[in-house]
Design a protein around this motif. Structure first.
Motif, mmCIF file in Angstrom:
data_model
loop_
_atom_site.group_PDB
_atom_site.id
_atom_site.type_symbol
_atom_site.label_atom_id
_atom_site.label_comp_id
_atom_site.label_asym_id
_atom_site.label_seq_id
_atom_site.Cartn_x
_atom_site.Cartn_y
_atom_site.Cartn_z
ATOM 1 N N ASP A 140 0.840 -1.198 0.000
ATOM 2 C CA ASP A 140 0.000 0.000 0.000
ATOM 3 C C ASP A 140 0.881 1.257 0.000
ATOM 4 O O ASP A 140 0.618 2.214 -0.745
ATOM 5 N N VAL A 141 1.940 1.233 0.797
ATOM 6 C CA VAL A 141 2.878 2.365 0.853
ATOM 7 C C VAL A 141 3.525 2.579 -0.516
ATOM 8 O O VAL A 141 3.622 3.714 -1.006
ATOM 9 N N LEU A 142 3.943 1.504 -1.166
ATOM 10 C CA LEU A 142 4.610 1.645 -2.484
ATOM 11 C C LEU A 142 3.651 2.221 -3.528
ATOM 12 O O LEU A 142 4.062 2.972 -4.412
ATOM 13 N N MET A 143 2.374 1.872 -3.399
ATOM 14 C CA MET A 143 1.389 2.417 -4.347
ATOM 15 C C MET A 143 1.237 3.920 -4.164
ATOM 16 O O MET A 143 0.888 4.636 -5.100
ATOM 17 N N GLU A 144 1.507 4.384 -2.950
ATOM 18 C CA GLU A 144 1.452 5.820 -2.682
ATOM 19 C C GLU A 144 2.720 6.498 -3.209
ATOM 20 O O GLU A 144 2.679 7.609 -3.715
ATOM 21 N N LEU A 145 3.838 5.810 -3.099
ATOM 22 C CA LEU A 145 5.132 6.420 -3.417
ATOM 23 C C LEU A 145 5.441 6.442 -4.908
ATOM 24 O O LEU A 145 6.160 7.309 -5.387
ATOM 25 N N PHE A 146 4.940 5.442 -5.638
ATOM 26 C CA PHE A 146 5.320 5.300 -7.051
ATOM 27 C C PHE A 146 4.078 5.202 -7.935
ATOM 28 O O PHE A 146 3.114 4.512 -7.571
ATOM 29 N N SER A 147 4.131 5.838 -9.103
ATOM 30 C CA SER A 147 2.959 5.752 -9.983
ATOM 31 C C SER A 147 2.867 4.374 -10.629
ATOM 32 O O SER A 147 1.786 3.910 -10.949
ATOM 33 N N ASP A 148 4.010 3.695 -10.820
ATOM 34 C CA ASP A 148 3.978 2.346 -11.395
ATOM 35 C C ASP A 148 4.841 1.414 -10.524
ATOM 36 O O ASP A 148 5.949 1.034 -10.906
ATOM 37 N N PRO A 149 4.322 1.047 -9.350
ATOM 38 C CA PRO A 149 5.153 0.277 -8.416
ATOM 39 C C PRO A 149 5.587 -1.088 -8.957
ATOM 40 O O PRO A 149 6.675 -1.575 -8.625
ATOM 41 N N ARG A 150 4.760 -1.710 -9.817
ATOM 42 C CA ARG A 150 5.155 -3.019 -10.387
ATOM 43 C C ARG A 150 6.450 -2.888 -11.180
ATOM 44 O O ARG A 150 7.333 -3.729 -11.133
ATOM 45 N N GLU A 151 6.527 -1.793 -11.929
ATOM 46 C CA GLU A 151 7.711 -1.548 -12.750
ATOM 47 C C GLU A 151 8.931 -1.266 -11.858
ATOM 48 O O GLU A 151 10.041 -1.732 -12.141
ATOM 49 N N PHE A 185 -9.349 -5.971 7.371
ATOM 50 C CA PHE A 185 -9.269 -5.563 8.779
ATOM 51 C C PHE A 185 -8.396 -4.306 8.918
ATOM 52 O O PHE A 185 -8.764 -3.332 9.584
ATOM 53 N N MET A 186 -7.246 -4.323 8.242
ATOM 54 C CA MET A 186 -6.358 -3.152 8.338
ATOM 55 C C MET A 186 -7.012 -1.920 7.712
ATOM 56 O O MET A 186 -6.829 -0.801 8.190
ATOM 57 N N LYS A 187 -7.775 -2.144 6.658
ATOM 58 C CA LYS A 187 -8.493 -1.020 6.036
ATOM 59 C C LYS A 187 -9.459 -0.421 7.066
ATOM 60 O O LYS A 187 -9.570 0.796 7.204
ATOM 61 N N SER A 188 -10.141 -1.290 7.788
ATOM 62 C CA SER A 188 -11.113 -0.805 8.782
ATOM 63 C C SER A 188 -10.417 -0.005 9.883
ATOM 64 O O SER A 188 -11.017 0.857 10.506
ATOM 65 N N MET A 189 -9.128 -0.298 10.106
ATOM 66 C CA MET A 189 -8.382 0.419 11.144
ATOM 67 C C MET A 189 -7.616 1.614 10.562
ATOM 68 O O MET A 189 -6.841 2.267 11.261
ATOM 69 N N GLY A 190 -7.792 1.877 9.280
ATOM 70 C CA GLY A 190 -7.170 3.057 8.659
ATOM 71 C C GLY A 190 -5.728 2.852 8.223
ATOM 72 O O GLY A 190 -5.037 3.802 7.856
ATOM 73 N N ASN A 191 -5.231 1.591 8.222
ATOM 74 C CA ASN A 191 -3.818 1.380 7.854
ATOM 75 C C ASN A 191 -3.637 0.909 6.405
ATOM 76 O O ASN A 191 -2.542 0.542 6.017
ATOM 77 N N ILE A 192 -4.710 0.898 5.629
ATOM 78 C CA ILE A 192 -4.603 0.664 4.177
ATOM 79 C C ILE A 192 -5.305 1.849 3.519
ATOM 80 O O ILE A 192 -6.471 2.136 3.825
ATOM 81 N N LYS A 193 -4.590 2.542 2.625
ATOM 82 C CA LYS A 193 -5.145 3.782 2.051
ATOM 83 C C LYS A 193 -5.848 3.555 0.711
ATOM 84 O O LYS A 193 -6.745 4.286 0.348
ATOM 85 N N HIS A 194 -5.366 2.560 -0.045
ATOM 86 C CA HIS A 194 -5.955 2.316 -1.371
ATOM 87 C C HIS A 194 -7.080 1.295 -1.276
ATOM 88 O O HIS A 194 -7.341 0.756 -0.204
ATOM 89 N N GLU A 195 -7.713 1.026 -2.411
ATOM 90 C CA GLU A 195 -8.742 -0.023 -2.432
ATOM 91 C C GLU A 195 -8.079 -1.360 -2.107
ATOM 92 O O GLU A 195 -7.026 -1.685 -2.681
ATOM 93 N N VAL A 196 -8.715 -2.125 -1.239
ATOM 94 C CA VAL A 196 -8.131 -3.395 -0.808
ATOM 95 C C VAL A 196 -7.810 -4.304 -2.005
ATOM 96 O O VAL A 196 -6.726 -4.893 -2.076
ATOM 97 N N GLU A 197 -8.753 -4.393 -2.954
ATOM 98 C CA GLU A 197 -8.514 -5.284 -4.102
ATOM 99 C C GLU A 197 -7.267 -4.888 -4.889
ATOM 100 O O GLU A 197 -6.513 -5.749 -5.340
#
Ligand code: GLU
Length: 305
Positions: A122-133, A171-183
């Motif tokens: 989730d953090v990497l998705m915030e930091l990079f526009s193309d984290p897979r790459e 569960f982490m999403k419900s606690m605010g520790n995931i910022k993007h869509e879970v899927e």
């Protein structure tokens, strides 16, 4: 210079004569199809020499070993700020444990539990526009091999049965520790776990932790020396699920395992050593891989202790 080749060959042959125990990871359907008696070893030393045995050129699924790479990428950018989202304590629980996470209010104990690695994604998705790459190009650069890639069939297979990881992430999403869509976060997590490597590629990749954060050819800096020390420390204390103490006790090196049967261990300043054998013990670590590494550090007397 130490003759690693002879020692590797001797222990390899000795283990081939011993009975191989354990089961391949059956909970990811695609992994269950792997030939369970494959066995490969590759060590890269600081002079960049390669010592190998058995099926060292055959590819396998990197699985949890990728968590070290994703963690390094996040840590490189956020430094100590990262520890607000994930801790650095061993959990003493299996890699997919749920109850501990509730107790810890959705802040995973460490980045190598599944929950911790999902937060790092989730953090990497915030930091990079193309984290897979970003992830794949770090692997390709470190291994000096453009052929390393994601394996769609493995990712799809894990996704089809990944209920436990979904539970952790929601569960982490419900606690605010995931910022993007879970899927979306899980798709990324399953993708990085699906990457195929062989023992040589894996050993080459992990040289940056043997070289205190720098690539083997010294051309790239991935982590500061202090950061590399800390990632090695997390590998030592948390790299083997609830068998991390046993691994430190038996092998005495920082390392990381994956349910694909791979293990990579690092001797800072000296070498990186990858082992692959798909049968896992009841804790989810490669049975033969562990035996190999234990014999290896006993024989060479090279350990951090
Ligand atoms: N992709 C695997 C999972 O999430 C990784 C587990 C592992 O290698 O420990 O279950």
């Amino acid at each position: 210079m130490m003759n690693y080749g002879e020692t590797i060959e001797r222990i390899y042959q000795q283990l081939l004569l011993e009975k191989n125990y354990g089961q391949v990871a059956g909970y990811i359907p695609e992994l269950a199809t792997v030939d369970s008696d494959k066995f490969g070893v590759c060590l890269i030393n600081r002079e960049n020499n390669c010592f190998s045995a058995g099926d060292w050129q055959e590819q396998f699924s990197i699985q949890s070993i990728i968590k070290v790479i994703t963690l390094s990428l996040a840590y490189q950018k956020l430094d100590a700020q990262l520890w607000q989202r994930v801790g650095v304590e061993p959990s003493g629980t299996p890699f997919n444990n749920l109850s501990r996470l509730e107790h810890d209010f959705g802040i995973p104990r460490n980045p190598f539990s599944n929950a911790g690695a999902i937060v790092v994604c989730d953090v990497l998705m915030e930091l990079f526009s193309d984290p897979r790459e970003v992830v794949i190009s770090m692997l390709r650069t470190l291994a000096a091999d453009k052929g390393i890639d994601y394996t769609e069939a493995i990712a799809a297979s894990e996704k089809s049965e990944g209920y436990r990881n979904m539970a952790l992430a929601y569960f982490m999403k419900s606690m605010g520790n995931i910022k993007h869509e879970v899927e979306d976060v899980l798709d990324f997590y399953f993708d990085v776990c699906s990457i195929a490597v062989n023992c040589e590629q894996l050993a080459r990749i992990f040289m940056y932790l043997a070289k205190h954060g720098r690539s083997a050819d010294d051309q790239h800096s991935y982590l500061s020396r202090g950061q590399a020390k800390r990632i090695n420390a997390i590998m030592l204390t948390c790299g083997f699920y609830d068998e991390a103490g046993d691994f430190a006790f038996r092998v005495g090196l920082p390392g990381k395992s994956g349910v694909g049967g791979g293990i990579v261990a690092v001797m800072p300043g000296e070498f990186s050593l990858a082992v692959w054998s798909p049968r896992l013990n009841e804790k989810g670590n490669s049975y033969r891989g562990l035996r190999f590494l234990e014999h290896f550090t006993d024989a060479t007397e090279i350990t951090i202790f």
